[in-house]
Design a protein around this motif. Structure first.
Motif, PDB file in Angstrom:
ATOM      1  N   VAL A 249       0.845  -1.244   0.107  1.00  0.00           N
ATOM      2  CA  VAL A 249       0.195  -0.047  -0.047  1.00  0.00           C
ATOM      3  C   VAL A 249       0.789   1.165  -0.062  1.00  0.00           C
ATOM      4  O   VAL A 249       0.583   2.104  -0.587  1.00  0.00           O
ATOM      5  CB  VAL A 249      -0.846   0.082   1.425  1.00  0.00           C
ATOM      6  N   THR A 250       1.849   1.384   0.507  1.00  0.00           N
ATOM      7  CA  THR A 250       2.808   2.452   1.068  1.00  0.00           C
ATOM      8  C   THR A 250       3.647   2.720  -0.493  1.00  0.00           C
ATOM      9  O   THR A 250       3.652   3.755  -1.083  1.00  0.00           O
ATOM     10  CB  THR A 250       3.901   2.150   1.959  1.00  0.00           C
ATOM     11  N   ALA A 251       3.960   1.662  -1.085  1.00  0.00           N
ATOM     12  CA  ALA A 251       4.617   1.700  -2.627  1.00  0.00           C
ATOM     13  C   ALA A 251       3.586   2.211  -3.494  1.00  0.00           C
ATOM     14  O   ALA A 251       3.878   3.166  -4.234  1.00  0.00           O
ATOM     15  CB  ALA A 251       4.970   0.406  -3.003  1.00  0.00           C
ATOM     16  N   LEU A 252       2.405   1.831  -3.578  1.00  0.00           N
ATOM     17  CA  LEU A 252       1.274   2.467  -4.317  1.00  0.00           C
ATOM     18  C   LEU A 252       1.051   3.607  -4.020  1.00  0.00           C
ATOM     19  O   LEU A 252       0.823   4.747  -5.059  1.00  0.00           O
ATOM     20  CB  LEU A 252      -0.033   1.539  -4.103  1.00  0.00           C
ATOM     21  N   ARG A 253       1.082   4.170  -2.969  1.00  0.00           N
ATOM     22  CA  ARG A 253       0.831   5.613  -2.620  1.00  0.00           C
ATOM     23  C   ARG A 253       2.162   6.337  -3.192  1.00  0.00           C
ATOM     24  O   ARG A 253       1.829   7.789  -3.390  1.00  0.00           O
ATOM     25  CB  ARG A 253       0.715   5.952  -1.086  1.00  0.00           C
ATOM     26  N   SER A 254       3.249   5.931  -3.012  1.00  0.00           N
ATOM     27  CA  SER A 254       4.481   6.751  -3.581  1.00  0.00           C
ATOM     28  C   SER A 254       4.605   6.840  -4.971  1.00  0.00           C
ATOM     29  O   SER A 254       4.542   7.967  -5.526  1.00  0.00           O
ATOM     30  CB  SER A 254       5.542   5.791  -3.025  1.00  0.00           C
ATOM     31  N   VAL A 255       3.892   5.870  -5.634  1.00  0.00           N
ATOM     32  CA  VAL A 255       3.888   6.088  -7.035  1.00  0.00           C
ATOM     33  C   VAL A 255       2.766   7.043  -7.527  1.00  0.00           C
ATOM     34  O   VAL A 255       2.832   7.664  -8.245  1.00  0.00           O
ATOM     35  CB  VAL A 255       3.686   4.439  -7.768  1.00  0.00           C
ATOM     36  N   ALA A 256       1.665   6.855  -6.676  1.00  0.00           N
ATOM     37  CA  ALA A 256       0.576   7.920  -6.767  1.00  0.00           C
ATOM     38  C   ALA A 256       0.881   9.409  -6.516  1.00  0.00           C
ATOM     39  O   ALA A 256       0.011  10.223  -6.773  1.00  0.00           O
ATOM     40  CB  ALA A 256      -0.771   7.429  -6.377  1.00  0.00           C
ATOM     41  N   GLY A 257       2.169   9.484  -5.587  1.00  0.00           N
ATOM     42  CA  GLY A 257       2.354  10.847  -5.289  1.00  0.00           C
ATOM     43  C   GLY A 257       1.529  11.096  -4.211  1.00  0.00           C
ATOM     44  O   GLY A 257       1.336  12.471  -3.915  1.00  0.00           O
ATOM     45  N   GLU A 258       1.089  10.271  -3.339  1.00  0.00           N
ATOM     46  CA  GLU A 258      -0.019  10.517  -2.078  1.00  0.00           C
ATOM     47  C   GLU A 258       0.668  10.378  -0.913  1.00  0.00           C
ATOM     48  O   GLU A 258       0.208  10.414   0.075  1.00  0.00           O
ATOM     49  CB  GLU A 258      -1.378   9.646  -2.214  1.00  0.00           C
ATOM     50  N   LEU A 259       2.038   9.862  -0.971  1.00  0.00           N
ATOM     51  CA  LEU A 259       2.806   9.676   0.437  1.00  0.00           C
ATOM     52  C   LEU A 259       3.339  10.972   0.748  1.00  0.00           C
ATOM     53  O   LEU A 259       4.188  11.589   0.426  1.00  0.00           O
ATOM     54  CB  LEU A 259       3.811   8.860   0.091  1.00  0.00           C
ATOM     55  N   PRO A 260       2.790  11.174   2.333  1.00  0.00           N
ATOM     56  CA  PRO A 260       3.391  12.352   2.913  1.00  0.00           C
ATOM     57  C   PRO A 260       4.853  12.641   3.264  1.00  0.00           C
ATOM     58  O   PRO A 260       5.576  11.379   3.134  1.00  0.00           O
ATOM     59  CB  PRO A 260       2.529  12.635   4.189  1.00  0.00           C
ATOM     60  N   GLU A 261       5.451  13.548   3.387  1.00  0.00           N
ATOM     61  CA  GLU A 261       6.920  13.547   3.600  1.00  0.00           C
ATOM     62  C   GLU A 261       7.105  12.953   4.841  1.00  0.00           C
ATOM     63  O   GLU A 261       8.287  12.193   4.939  1.00  0.00           O
ATOM     64  CB  GLU A 261       7.338  15.089   3.733  1.00  0.00           C
ATOM     65  N   ALA A 262       6.330  13.055   5.810  1.00  0.00           N
ATOM     66  CA  ALA A 262       6.805  12.153   7.244  1.00  0.00           C
ATOM     67  C   ALA A 262       6.077  10.758   6.868  1.00  0.00           C
ATOM     68  O   ALA A 262       5.201  10.219   7.557  1.00  0.00           O
ATOM     69  CB  ALA A 262       5.662  12.546   8.425  1.00  0.00           C
ATOM     70  N   ALA A 263       6.941  10.108   5.935  1.00  0.00           N
ATOM     71  CA  ALA A 263       6.385   8.713   5.460  1.00  0.00           C
ATOM     72  C   ALA A 263       6.751   7.639   6.479  1.00  0.00           C
ATOM     73  O   ALA A 263       7.754   7.553   6.903  1.00  0.00           O
ATOM     74  CB  ALA A 263       7.109   8.336   4.152  1.00  0.00           C
TER      75      ALA A 263
END
Length: 506
Positions: A249-263
């Motif tokens: 899920v975290t990788a998908l959010r990263s690809v979508a550009g939805e992962l916050p900086e405080a990842a």
């Protein structure tokens, strides 16, 4: 001048390919910068970005013929994550920085014209790919250090400016290892509570069954009866994601550009509720160049709510069928096929007719209009929805003397016990919930006695359900048995599962 190498990663969905960047700086001829290896438009523009960044950092740009080759040459390269690796390749090829620290190091980052290193999409899956292909170290934007630290077994360094990277290459200074402090994300306890929903006992029970077994759910009812409220509380009943699920899920959010900086690893199941006006690419995935994940992939391991489902139209609804059946979206493009996981729980909510009065007896729609409206939910799509429930109008707002509604915490405890029973039963086979179990396994290795499945056999005989529907009824029956603490489903569980598929609910 010399031939030098740096490394970057080309992403294709969640899969990454290590890209070797060769820099050849030659004397003689006119000064030029040539970029080879199927770069897209954004990457072609990197020639101007890296030259301005190098010069604005006080470094000398080689006034020679510079050739940068990205290998494998047959793999398309997209995006701006190559900027830092390209700049370092030029400086190393011009012998302005020593090359020894570039060995085994993969570099990520978009360069601003003044040399600042900006965050890029897909850092987490790219680092996972780099680690899997033998890279020992990574230099990333400092804003992405928190995300990069999620990858174990890789020495991760962060930089905010190109000057910091050149100083590190010259062994004059060290790069950052700790991310910039950020506020912690909100705890999961702030999620909407099921106790807020008044009435609707049948729908609440269907929601609990859906959470316990990972089943898809359809709610049909007049406006204001709590369809959306219930759907938004489904994630609060689901258990936290496992380590592997959280990484996906975290990788998908990263690809979508939805992962916050405080990842940090996303532990809570995602909840995605797109507007009814979304396009097919927004739902399934797409876009120019290499396609980005759509709503079905961003809801991976979580819940996808399609409110006002009949307003979406058949084209978008039918596009869901493959994702529901296979748990994966395959997006074919000229240069290849991308795959995004899409194992989500679908919740459909819709009104029973276009006019949607508070009471059915006040409906002014012609019977043909009602059939046409609900007919947008096709039979093949509904066949993949395990639970169908009719919402009833609220007839009284006074709850004095009635037992208070159960909270999400109480229901979540029962759901956790049912899911634990399912994991104990299916984990030797590699499955985690009842909805993951293939139909042939349920019919052969875990076959129920004929007396228990008599109702299902009768439904198949008269055409009330399909073979796929029968398999889904068996999965729901196992979930009902888990909620009751039974070792195997009884005929009552099968009957209840069959009732959930009653077409009168739609």
């Amino acid at each position: 001048m010399a031939l030098r190498k740096t490394w970057a990663v080309a992403l294709f969905g969640l899969d990454g390919v290590l890209v070797e960047i060769e820099s050849d700086v030659r004397a003689g001829g006119l000064p030029a910068l040539n970029l080879l290896g199927l770069p897209d438009t954004a990457l072609q523009e990197a020639k101007n970005r890296i030259k301005a960044a190098v010069q604005n950092c006080g470094e000398q740009w080689p006034e020679r013929c510079v050739t940068l080759a990205l290998s494998p040459a047959s793999v398309p390269k997209t995006g701006t994550s190559y900027d830092l690796a390209l700049a370092c390749a030029v400086l190393a090829g011009a012998e302005l920085v020593p090359p020894h620290r570039l060995e085994g190091t993969v570099l990520f980052g978009e360069l601003a014209l003044d040399g600042r290193i900006r965050q890029v999409r897909g850092l987490l899956p790219a680092l996972l790919a780099a680690r899997g292909q033998g890279m020992r170290r990574a230099v990333v934007p400092r804003a992405g250090l928190a995300e990069a630290h999620l990858v174990a077994g890789l020495d991760v360094l962060g930089a905010e400016h190109l000057r910091e990277v050149t100083a590190w290459l010259r062994e004059l200074d060290d790069l950052h290892r700790e991310p910039v402090p950020r506020p912690e994300p909100e705890p999961r306890g702030n999620a909407p509570d099921l106790a807020d929903v008044f009435g609707q006992p049948e729908a609440r029970w269907a929601l609990e069954v859906a959470a316990a077994g990972g089943h898809h759910l359809l709610m049909v009812g007049p406006p204001g009866t709590g369809k959306t409220m219930l759907a938004r509380r489904l994630c609060g009943l689901l258990p936290e994601l496992t380590d592997q699920e959280a990484l996906e899920v975290t990788a998908l959010r990263s690809v979508a550009g939805e992962l916050p900086e405080a990842a940090s690893l996303v532990r809570a199941p995602p909840f995605v509720a797109p507007h009814a006006s979304l396009s097919v690419p927004a739902l399934i995935g797409g876009g120019t160049g290499w396609a980005r994940p759509g709503a079905v992939s961003r809801a991976h391991r979580g819940v996808l709510l399609l409110d006002e489902a009949c307003e979406l139209g058949p084209k978008r609804l039918e596009a869901l069928r493959t994702a529901l059946e296979e748990g994966e979206v395959r997006l074919a493009r000229r240069d290849g096929t991308l795959r995004y996981p899409s194992r989500f729980q679908l919740v459909l909510a819709t009104n029973p007719c276009p006019c949607a009065p508070a009471r059915d007896i006040d409906c002014q729609c012609a019977p043909q209009a009602r059939r046409r409206y609900l007919g947008k939910l096709s039979g093949p799509l509904l066949d993949r929805v395990d639970l169908r429930v009719r919402m009833r109008p609220i007839t009284a707002m006074n709850a004095v003397g009635l037992a208070p509604p159960e909270s999400s915490a109480v229901v979540r405890t029962r759901v956790a016990e049912a899911r634990a029973a399912a994991i104990d039963r299916w984990s030797p086979h590699g499955w985690q919930s009842n909805t993951d179990v293939p139909g042939p396994v349920l019919r052969r290795e875990y076959a129920l006695p004929p007396a228990t499945t008599a109702l299902l056999d009768r439904g198949l005989e008269v055409g009330a359900i399909t073979a796929r529907g029968a398999d889904r009824c068996l999965r729901v029956a196992w979930t009902l048995a888990d909620l009751d603490g039974a070792t195997t489903p009884t005929n009552e569980h099968v009957a209840a599962a069959l009732e959930f598929r009653d077409r009168r609910a739609t």
